[in-house]
Enzyme design. Structure first.
Site, PDB file in Angstrom:
ATOM      1  N   HIS A 189     -60.438 -54.858  67.316  1.00 44.24           N
ATOM      2  CA  HIS A 189     -60.019 -53.538  67.849  1.00 44.24           C
ATOM      3  C   HIS A 189     -58.293 -54.162  68.284  1.00 44.24           C
ATOM      4  O   HIS A 189     -58.074 -55.033  69.459  1.00 44.24           O
ATOM      5  CB  HIS A 189     -60.819 -52.891  69.001  1.00 44.24           C
ATOM      6  CG  HIS A 189     -62.042 -52.444  68.610  1.00 44.24           C
ATOM      7  ND1 HIS A 189     -62.158 -51.034  68.478  1.00 44.24           N
ATOM      8  CD2 HIS A 189     -63.384 -52.818  68.622  1.00 44.24           C
ATOM      9  CE1 HIS A 189     -63.296 -50.867  68.311  1.00 44.24           C
ATOM     10  NE2 HIS A 189     -63.919 -51.675  68.392  1.00 44.24           N
ATOM     11  N   ASN A 218     -59.361 -47.029  64.993  1.00 41.64           N
ATOM     12  CA  ASN A 218     -59.792 -45.995  65.874  1.00 41.64           C
ATOM     13  C   ASN A 218     -58.528 -46.525  66.442  1.00 41.64           C
ATOM     14  O   ASN A 218     -58.345 -46.642  68.048  1.00 41.64           O
ATOM     15  CB  ASN A 218     -61.223 -45.714  66.452  1.00 41.64           C
ATOM     16  CG  ASN A 218     -61.571 -47.208  66.547  1.00 41.64           C
ATOM     17  OD1 ASN A 218     -61.221 -48.486  66.240  1.00 41.64           O
ATOM     18  ND2 ASN A 218     -62.136 -47.416  68.016  1.00 41.64           N
ATOM     19  N   ASP A 249     -66.463 -57.776  67.892  1.00 45.28           N
ATOM     20  CA  ASP A 249     -67.142 -56.341  68.505  1.00 45.28           C
ATOM     21  C   ASP A 249     -65.569 -56.038  69.153  1.00 45.28           C
ATOM     22  O   ASP A 249     -65.853 -56.095  70.481  1.00 45.28           O
ATOM     23  CB  ASP A 249     -67.907 -55.446  68.511  1.00 45.28           C
ATOM     24  CG  ASP A 249     -67.435 -54.036  69.249  1.00 45.28           C
ATOM     25  OD1 ASP A 249     -66.642 -53.834  68.361  1.00 45.28           O
ATOM     26  OD2 ASP A 249     -68.682 -53.211  69.714  1.00 45.28           O
TER      27      ASP A 249
END
Length: 427
Positions: A65, A97, A308
């Site tokens: 991310h 996202n 992650d």
């Protein structure tokens, strides 16, 4: 022409199985050769002495991310690139996202433009497979691929509509782009904060059973077979999931999976302290599940370890456990966490390194990355594999401090990170 020679180190290349003292020759942006002795004509090349160190392919993360655009107070392209360099990652795949969602080429182009202005790692955008990641309407996946996306994803949730998932996979097949998803049945996982087991019963917390993964995996894999396009499942976490995966593979279905380092390390009992840094998705599982994930890496059932890396600020974490946003930073601790398990004889060295290098490269279809062979892109790291250190987020380069490994003693320090033949320093 620029030339670089790395001498004195032990070259470990999981793609070829090489594990031996060698010299690595780099010419411009590619690997020229791996040799016993430095040939004539290379005497004027820049030299790095790696004596007593490991020389590895640059690490690849399939799920990071990056925080940009939209949540730059948690992370941005510059800070995530520094964190990646410090952790030995030379390629990271940016999740879709963002805010706005990366479902149109303008967002992809913005991310790539920002990356070009930062002297750092390779950031590969992953696009949303559906508009707004809502799982209702197909995104313009072909346009997103043309803009520079290397995969499409369902984000943090599986696509709920089976027919739409089939159309996504058929579209992905038509443009030959990888599809990433997660195994998570929403009806069994909504509003849950931890694994269903003894710990959740004792703590009285809403919990997710292992079956939530199994059901989703079986459905999505079946549809993958129908659509005749492979599927990559991210963040698997339970023995039941792995048992099902084994059966699906034996039936001929083309499925790859990854696991996070924290699911190789921690079990659900650590949530008893209500430390919100342990609030992750999927939740930390039982110790038996942890053991199963380690065994699956040794077996080759798991192809990749993905960080992650999910930065969260104190606004999202300094709340009651059930209300905390899930996620942990991971780029700067993943290699050390994996190497520590290797030192404990919990993971085999070359298979573990494969899951950080050639494994993810193959999933992306990038034969130029994740290996130390002639003609490959010169992404290389030099690692002191034996030096211990204490994980302290205040010393890390990520903007956020939500590290699940906070205070844990780990082993293995990245000393040098080389991207496309150039040494990248972290300021």
């Amino acid at each position: 022409m620029s030339r670089l020679v790395i001498t004195g180190g032990t070259v470990l290349d999981p793609a070829s199985g090489l594990n031996a003292p060698k010299a690595l020759l780099i010419e411009n942006e590619t690997i020229h050769s791996v040799v016993e002795e430095i040939p004539e004509g290379w005497s004027d090349a820049e030299t790095i002495d790696a004596t007593g160190r490991w020389v590895l392919p640059g690490l690849i993360c399939l799920r990071t991310h990056v925080g940009e655009p939209g949540t730059e107070w948690k992370e941005d392209v510059e800070s995530v690139s520094k964190a990646a360099i410090a952790g030995g990652f030379t390629t990271i795949c940016a999740t879709p996202n963002t805010t706005p969602i990366n479902d149109v080429r303008a967002v992809t182009e913005q991310l790539l433009a920002r990356t070009e202005h930062v002297n750092g790692v390779r950031i590969l955008p992953v696009a949303a497979a559906t508009r707004g990641l809502a799982g209702e309407t197909l995104a313009e996946m072909g346009d997103l691929k043309d803009a520079g996306c290397i995969a499409v994803s369902s984000g943090d949730r599986a696509i709920p509509n089976a027919q739409l998932l089939r159309r996504v996979l058929e579209y992905a097949r038509s443009i030959e782009i990888p599809f990433f998803t997660v195994a998570r049945d929403d009806s069994m996982s909504r509003d849950t904060v931890m694994h269903e087991g003894h710990a959740s019963n004792r703590l009285g917390m809403n919990a997710m059973p292992s079956e939530a993964e199994v059901i989703s995996l079986f459905r999505d894999a079946t549809i993958s077979g129908l659509a005749q396009w492979p599927i990559h499942i991210q963040k698997i976490s339970t023995r039941a999931t792995l048992n099902t995966l084994r059966q699906l593979r034996e039936s001929g279905l083309n499925i790859t999976v990854d696991v996070t380092p924290h699911h190789l390390w921690f079990n659900d009992e650590v949530t008893a302290h209500f430390d919100t840094d342990t609030r992750v998705e999927p939740p930390l599982r039982s110790q038996d599940d942890v053991a199963a994930c380690r065994e699956a890496i040794a077996e080759g059932l798991i192809q990749a370890i993905a960080t992650d890396h999910c930065p969260q600020s104190s606004v999202e974490k300094a709340v009651e456990y059930a209300y905390a946003e899930p996620g942990t930073t991971g780029l700067e601790t993943t290699l050390a966490a994996v190497l520590d398990l290797v030192h404990q004889n919990q993971l085999p060295l070359m298979q573990a390194l494969s899951c950080l290098t050639v494994g993810p490269a193959n999933i992306l279809g990038r034969q130029d990355l994740g290996r130390l062979s002639e003609g490959a892109t010169a992404d290389v790291i030099i690692v002191d594999s034996d030096t211990p250190f204490r994980a302290e987020s205040v010393r890390m380069h990520s903007k956020s401090r939500n590290c699940i490994f906070e205070g844990v003693s780990l082993t293995g320090v990245v000393e040098t990170t080389i991207v496309k033949g150039k040494v990248i320093a972290v300021s």
